[in-house]
Design a protein around this motif. Structure first.
Motif, PDB file in Angstrom:
ATOM      1  N   THR A   1      -6.523   2.866  -6.548  1.00 51.37           N
ATOM      2  CA  THR A   1      -5.616   3.201  -7.642  1.00 51.37           C
ATOM      3  C   THR A   1      -4.441   2.231  -7.616  1.00 51.37           C
ATOM      4  O   THR A   1      -3.768   2.101  -6.588  1.00 51.37           O
ATOM      5  CB  THR A   1      -5.092   4.648  -7.497  1.00 51.37           C
ATOM      6  OG1 THR A   1      -6.206   5.535  -7.390  1.00 51.37           O
ATOM      7  CG2 THR A   1      -4.229   5.039  -8.681  1.00 51.37           C
ATOM      8  N   VAL A   2      -4.215   1.548  -8.728  1.00 51.96           N
ATOM      9  CA  VAL A   2      -3.044   0.683  -8.840  1.00 51.96           C
ATOM     10  C   VAL A   2      -1.883   1.573  -9.282  1.00 51.96           C
ATOM     11  O   VAL A   2      -1.895   2.118 -10.377  1.00 51.96           O
ATOM     12  CB  VAL A   2      -3.272  -0.465  -9.852  1.00 51.96           C
ATOM     13  CG1 VAL A   2      -1.998  -1.286 -10.018  1.00 51.96           C
ATOM     14  CG2 VAL A   2      -4.430  -1.349  -9.392  1.00 51.96           C
TER      15      VAL A   2
ATOM     16  N   ALA B   1      -4.682  -8.056 -12.228  1.00 52.87           N
ATOM     17  CA  ALA B   1      -4.873  -6.808 -11.492  1.00 52.87           C
ATOM     18  C   ALA B   1      -6.356  -6.475 -11.310  1.00 52.87           C
ATOM     19  O   ALA B   1      -6.763  -5.990 -10.253  1.00 52.87           O
ATOM     20  CB  ALA B   1      -4.156  -5.662 -12.197  1.00 52.87           C
ATOM     21  N   VAL B   2      -7.166  -6.744 -12.327  1.00 56.40           N
ATOM     22  CA  VAL B   2      -8.605  -6.453 -12.228  1.00 56.40           C
ATOM     23  C   VAL B   2      -9.235  -7.318 -11.134  1.00 56.40           C
ATOM     24  O   VAL B   2     -10.016  -6.819 -10.315  1.00 56.40           O
ATOM     25  CB  VAL B   2      -9.307  -6.676 -13.588  1.00 56.40           C
ATOM     26  CG1 VAL B   2     -10.807  -6.546 -13.457  1.00 56.40           C
ATOM     27  CG2 VAL B   2      -8.768  -5.696 -14.624  1.00 56.40           C
TER      28      VAL B   2
ATOM     29  N   MET C   1      -7.366   4.638  -1.645  1.00 57.74           N
ATOM     30  CA  MET C   1      -6.083   3.966  -1.403  1.00 57.74           C
ATOM     31  C   MET C   1      -5.323   3.780  -2.707  1.00 57.74           C
ATOM     32  O   MET C   1      -5.905   3.783  -3.787  1.00 57.74           O
ATOM     33  CB  MET C   1      -6.299   2.618  -0.735  1.00 57.74           C
ATOM     34  CG  MET C   1      -6.897   1.569  -1.652  1.00 57.74           C
ATOM     35  SD  MET C   1      -7.335   0.065  -0.800  1.00 57.74           S
ATOM     36  CE  MET C   1      -8.796   0.593   0.057  1.00 57.74           C
ATOM     37  N   SER C   2      -4.011   3.617  -2.565  1.00 62.54           N
ATOM     38  CA  SER C   2      -3.140   3.311  -3.692  1.00 62.54           C
ATOM     39  C   SER C   2      -2.452   1.990  -3.379  1.00 62.54           C
ATOM     40  O   SER C   2      -1.872   1.836  -2.302  1.00 62.54           O
ATOM     41  CB  SER C   2      -2.100   4.417  -3.881  1.00 62.54           C
ATOM     42  OG  SER C   2      -2.743   5.638  -4.181  1.00 62.54           O
ATOM     43  N   VAL C   3      -2.534   1.046  -4.303  1.00 62.32           N
ATOM     44  CA  VAL C   3      -2.003  -0.291  -4.050  1.00 62.32           C
ATOM     45  C   VAL C   3      -0.962  -0.679  -5.089  1.00 62.32           C
ATOM     46  O   VAL C   3      -0.966  -0.193  -6.220  1.00 62.32           O
ATOM     47  CB  VAL C   3      -3.121  -1.366  -4.031  1.00 62.32           C
ATOM     48  CG1 VAL C   3      -4.116  -1.089  -2.924  1.00 62.32           C
ATOM     49  CG2 VAL C   3      -3.825  -1.463  -5.353  1.00 62.32           C
TER      50      VAL C   3
ATOM     51  N   LEU D   1       0.865  -1.179   0.000  1.00 57.37           N
ATOM     52  CA  LEU D   1       0.000   0.000   0.000  1.00 57.37           C
ATOM     53  C   LEU D   1       0.898   1.223   0.000  1.00 57.37           C
ATOM     54  O   LEU D   1       1.973   1.214   0.610  1.00 57.37           O
ATOM     55  CB  LEU D   1      -0.899   0.022   1.236  1.00 57.37           C
ATOM     56  CG  LEU D   1      -2.113  -0.879   1.174  1.00 57.37           C
ATOM     57  CD1 LEU D   1      -2.710  -1.093   2.550  1.00 57.37           C
ATOM     58  CD2 LEU D   1      -3.159  -0.276   0.265  1.00 57.37           C
ATOM     59  N   TYR D   2       0.441   2.266  -0.663  1.00 60.05           N
ATOM     60  CA  TYR D   2       1.195   3.511  -0.760  1.00 60.05           C
ATOM     61  C   TYR D   2       0.294   4.658  -0.326  1.00 60.05           C
ATOM     62  O   TYR D   2      -0.922   4.588  -0.455  1.00 60.05           O
ATOM     63  CB  TYR D   2       1.662   3.742  -2.205  1.00 60.05           C
ATOM     64  CG  TYR D   2       2.547   2.642  -2.716  1.00 60.05           C
ATOM     65  CD1 TYR D   2       3.914   2.670  -2.502  1.00 60.05           C
ATOM     66  CD2 TYR D   2       2.004   1.550  -3.392  1.00 60.05           C
ATOM     67  CE1 TYR D   2       4.732   1.648  -2.963  1.00 60.05           C
ATOM     68  CE2 TYR D   2       2.811   0.521  -3.853  1.00 60.05           C
ATOM     69  CZ  TYR D   2       4.176   0.577  -3.637  1.00 60.05           C
ATOM     70  OH  TYR D   2       4.978  -0.440  -4.088  1.00 60.05           O
TER      71      TYR D   2
END
Length: 120
Positions: A105-106, A77-78, A67-69, A26-27
């Protein structure tokens, strides 16, 4: 919910997302500038570095989760994002919170080390 309860909800969502198959990391969400400012504030000791990386905000329509992952390249990814969305919904339901929105968000795909054709 109070700000403290929102932070607890963010932490529980973060833990559940980290346990989701296909999620590697996670970012912190936000722009480069806001992330640099946050990092500087944490370095000065003005805010705890342990703050959740998942953002939970409350509005008139309910709770929005952002979140950003980073995802594993060996997984779809989907499918990973769908699984994360289900985990978030389950955490919100368990907390009795109405979902207004979920933004996942990836930002990075963690590649598995594969030999490159022709490489030594």
């Amino acid at each position: 919910m109070t700000e403290h309860e929102d932070a607890e909800l963010a932490s529980s969502i973060e833990a559940a997302v980290r346990a989701t198959p296909g999620v590697k990391n996670l970012y912190r969400s936000g722009s480069l500038v806001s992330n640099l400012v946050d990092t500087a504030i944490e370095a000065l000791g003005l805010r705890a570095a342990e703050l959740p990386l998942v953002s939970v905000t409350r509005g008139e329509d309910g709770v929005t989760v952002d979140m950003s992952v980073g995802v594993d390249a060996s997984m779809n990814a989907v499918d990973t994002v769908r699984a994360v969305h289900q985990v978030v919904d389950a955490e919100l339901e368990a907390a009795g919170a109405q979902r207004a929105g979920v933004r996942i968000t990836v930002v990075h795909v963690h590649e598995t080390t594969f030999p490159i054709d022709g490489a030594v």
